[in-house]
Design an enzyme around this catalytic site. Structure first.
Site, PDB file in Angstrom:
ATOM      1  N   GLY A 125     -37.402-163.697 -29.332  1.00 43.64           N
ATOM      2  CA  GLY A 125     -36.701-164.051 -29.531  1.00 43.64           C
ATOM      3  C   GLY A 125     -36.512-162.491 -30.810  1.00 43.64           C
ATOM      4  N   GLU A 136     -39.897-162.432 -37.093  1.00 41.59           N
ATOM      5  CA  GLU A 136     -38.925-163.854 -36.399  1.00 41.59           C
ATOM      6  C   GLU A 136     -38.175-163.552 -36.089  1.00 41.59           C
ATOM      7  OE1 GLU A 136     -39.078-166.288 -34.793  1.00 41.59           O
ATOM      8  OE2 GLU A 136     -40.955-167.138 -35.238  1.00 41.59           O
ATOM      9  N   ASP A 137     -36.740-164.084 -35.247  1.00 41.30           N
ATOM     10  CA  ASP A 137     -35.440-164.070 -35.212  1.00 41.30           C
ATOM     11  C   ASP A 137     -34.981-164.775 -36.106  1.00 41.30           C
ATOM     12  OD1 ASP A 137     -36.449-165.940 -34.120  1.00 41.30           O
ATOM     13  OD2 ASP A 137     -35.791-165.775 -31.642  1.00 41.30           O
ATOM     14  N   ASP A 181     -36.460-171.735 -38.660  1.00 34.59           N
ATOM     15  CA  ASP A 181     -35.019-173.374 -38.172  1.00 34.59           C
ATOM     16  C   ASP A 181     -35.603-173.853 -38.885  1.00 34.59           C
ATOM     17  OD1 ASP A 181     -33.227-175.287 -37.370  1.00 34.59           O
ATOM     18  OD2 ASP A 181     -33.883-174.758 -35.838  1.00 34.59           O
ATOM     19  N   LYS A 224     -32.284-170.928 -41.805  1.00 29.95           N
ATOM     20  CA  LYS A 224     -31.888-171.487 -41.654  1.00 29.95           C
ATOM     21  C   LYS A 224     -32.435-172.551 -42.895  1.00 29.95           C
ATOM     22  CE  LYS A 224     -29.909-172.469 -36.781  1.00 29.95           C
ATOM     23  NZ  LYS A 224     -30.066-173.485 -35.611  1.00 29.95           N
ATOM     24  N   PHE A 275     -26.246-174.017 -33.360  1.00 25.70           N
ATOM     25  CA  PHE A 275     -27.149-173.239 -33.079  1.00 25.70           C
ATOM     26  C   PHE A 275     -26.474-171.846 -32.409  1.00 25.70           C
ATOM     27  CE2 PHE A 275     -29.486-171.563 -28.436  1.00 25.70           C
ATOM     28  CZ  PHE A 275     -30.552-171.960 -28.809  1.00 25.70           C
ATOM     29  N   VAL A 276     -27.516-170.861 -32.701  1.00 29.30           N
ATOM     30  CA  VAL A 276     -27.271-169.819 -32.632  1.00 29.30           C
ATOM     31  C   VAL A 276     -27.400-168.563 -31.314  1.00 29.30           C
ATOM     32  CG1 VAL A 276     -26.156-168.765 -34.962  1.00 29.30           C
ATOM     33  CG2 VAL A 276     -28.516-168.440 -34.118  1.00 29.30           C
ATOM     34  N   ASP A 321     -31.237-166.676 -27.720  1.00 28.31           N
ATOM     35  CA  ASP A 321     -31.317-167.319 -26.542  1.00 28.31           C
ATOM     36  C   ASP A 321     -30.932-168.506 -26.207  1.00 28.31           C
ATOM     37  OD1 ASP A 321     -33.909-168.664 -26.784  1.00 28.31           O
ATOM     38  OD2 ASP A 321     -34.344-168.921 -24.986  1.00 28.31           O
ATOM     39  N   ARG A 334     -29.439-163.075 -24.296  1.00 19.91           N
ATOM     40  CA  ARG A 334     -30.453-162.428 -25.355  1.00 19.91           C
ATOM     41  C   ARG A 334     -30.013-160.950 -25.801  1.00 19.91           C
ATOM     42  NH1 ARG A 334     -35.499-164.771 -26.552  1.00 19.91           N
ATOM     43  NH2 ARG A 334     -36.114-166.124 -24.672  1.00 19.91           N
TER      44      ARG A 334
HETATM   45  P1  5GP Z   1     -38.374-174.080 -35.681  1.00 18.91           P
HETATM   46  O1  5GP Z   1     -40.050-173.776 -35.758  1.00 18.91           O
HETATM   47  O2  5GP Z   1     -38.857-172.880 -37.306  1.00 18.91           O
HETATM   48  O3  5GP Z   1     -37.924-175.027 -36.351  1.00 18.91           O
HETATM   49  O4  5GP Z   1     -37.625-172.770 -34.676  1.00 18.91           O
HETATM   50  C1  5GP Z   1     -38.411-171.257 -34.520  1.00 18.91           C
HETATM   51  C2  5GP Z   1     -37.641-171.134 -33.385  1.00 18.91           C
HETATM   52  O5  5GP Z   1     -37.142-171.845 -33.102  1.00 18.91           O
HETATM   53  C3  5GP Z   1     -37.134-169.379 -33.372  1.00 18.91           C
HETATM   54  O6  5GP Z   1     -38.102-168.378 -33.387  1.00 18.91           O
HETATM   55  C4  5GP Z   1     -36.188-169.699 -31.801  1.00 18.91           C
HETATM   56  O7  5GP Z   1     -36.969-169.142 -30.991  1.00 18.91           O
HETATM   57  C5  5GP Z   1     -36.055-171.410 -32.010  1.00 18.91           C
HETATM   58  N1  5GP Z   1     -34.829-171.334 -33.106  1.00 18.91           N
HETATM   59  C6  5GP Z   1     -34.605-172.081 -33.863  1.00 18.91           C
HETATM   60  N2  5GP Z   1     -33.238-172.224 -33.623  1.00 18.91           N
HETATM   61  C7  5GP Z   1     -32.299-171.581 -33.539  1.00 18.91           C
HETATM   62  C8  5GP Z   1     -31.127-170.394 -32.839  1.00 18.91           C
HETATM   63  O8  5GP Z   1     -30.353-170.969 -33.759  1.00 18.91           O
HETATM   64  N3  5GP Z   1     -31.178-169.887 -31.427  1.00 18.91           N
HETATM   65  C9  5GP Z   1     -32.029-169.842 -30.571  1.00 18.91           C
HETATM   66  N4  5GP Z   1     -31.633-169.321 -29.938  1.00 18.91           N
HETATM   67  N5  5GP Z   1     -32.907-170.159 -30.877  1.00 18.91           N
HETATM   68  C10 5GP Z   1     -33.275-170.553 -31.774  1.00 18.91           C
HETATM   69 MG    MG Z   2     -38.375-167.366 -31.189  1.00 16.10          MG
END
Ligand code: 5GP
Ligand code: MG
Length: 185
Positions: free
Chosen positions: A55, A108-109, A112, A140, A161-162, A168, A174
């Protein structure tokens, strides 16, 4: 902005695709972040850019070109998501690079729930780093606690969700040069 349809089917739901950050806005913000990181880190010491695949690939590629210190690029691959639903479990795919004695910036992308970043920070805690910071294109903040707040954030967004600019939906989108959110119809 014609690379995506206006609607995408996700499972059995139809989602509307709404542009959130344009290519120009992202470019400007990434340049600001690079300047901020360069200023905070200084231009003398090496910085390892640890790109969280896949990402953060596009964000990191643009970010590093604005950094003024000597850099090295390393990658790490985490897996945590299926479709638009977090599975909760995070795993490391492959090995961590050797980062002993290094200043490290995790790129990081998106943060969340914060599970991925806290998992990675836990793994890095015993790796002998000299310093550790986290930069994310998107955050977020409503989805995680302050303990997983990134050091550098491009944009804070809501819970939708983005996709695009590296992010992706099941491996697709992507390559969109902008970020769009999926809104339930
Ligand atoms: P977390 O572990 O913080 O919940 O999520 C991190 C990973 O989940 C991010 O690096 C990403 O790959 C994926 N992710 C979380 N939210 C989104 C979103 O809104 N869109 C996309 N495409 N991926 C997300
Ligand atoms: Mg990711």
């Amino acid at each position: 902005m014609s690379l995506t349809p206006n609607r995408i089917e996700v499972g059995n739901r139809t989602m509307s695709v709404q542009p959130l950050f344009t290519e120009a806005r992202i470019k400007a913000r990434v340049a600001e972040l690079a300047a901020e990181i360069s200023q905070a880190h200084g231009s003398q010491e090496n910085l390892v850019i640890l790109v969280v695949l896949h990402g953060a690939l596009l964000f990191a590629a643009d970010l590093v070109r604005g950094l003024t210190m000597p850099t090295e690029i390393e990658t790490v691959r985490l897996r945590s998501y299926h479709g638009t639903e977090s599975t909760g479990a995070v795993e490391l795919v492959g090995a961590l690079p050797s980062l002993q004695g290094k200043h490290v910036l995790v790129v990081e992308d998106i943060v969340d729930t914060g599970k991925s970043i806290s998992f990675l920070k836990e793994r890095l805690a015993t790796a002998g780093l000299r310093s550790l910071k986290v930069a994310t294109l998107l955050d977020k903040p409503e989805a995680h606690g302050p303990e997983t707040a990134p050091d550098y954030t491009g944009f804070s967004i809501g819970r939708n969700f983005v996709i695009g600019y590296g992010l992706d939906l099941d491996g697709r989108y992507r390559n969109l040069p902008y970020v769009a959110e999926l809104v339930a119809l």
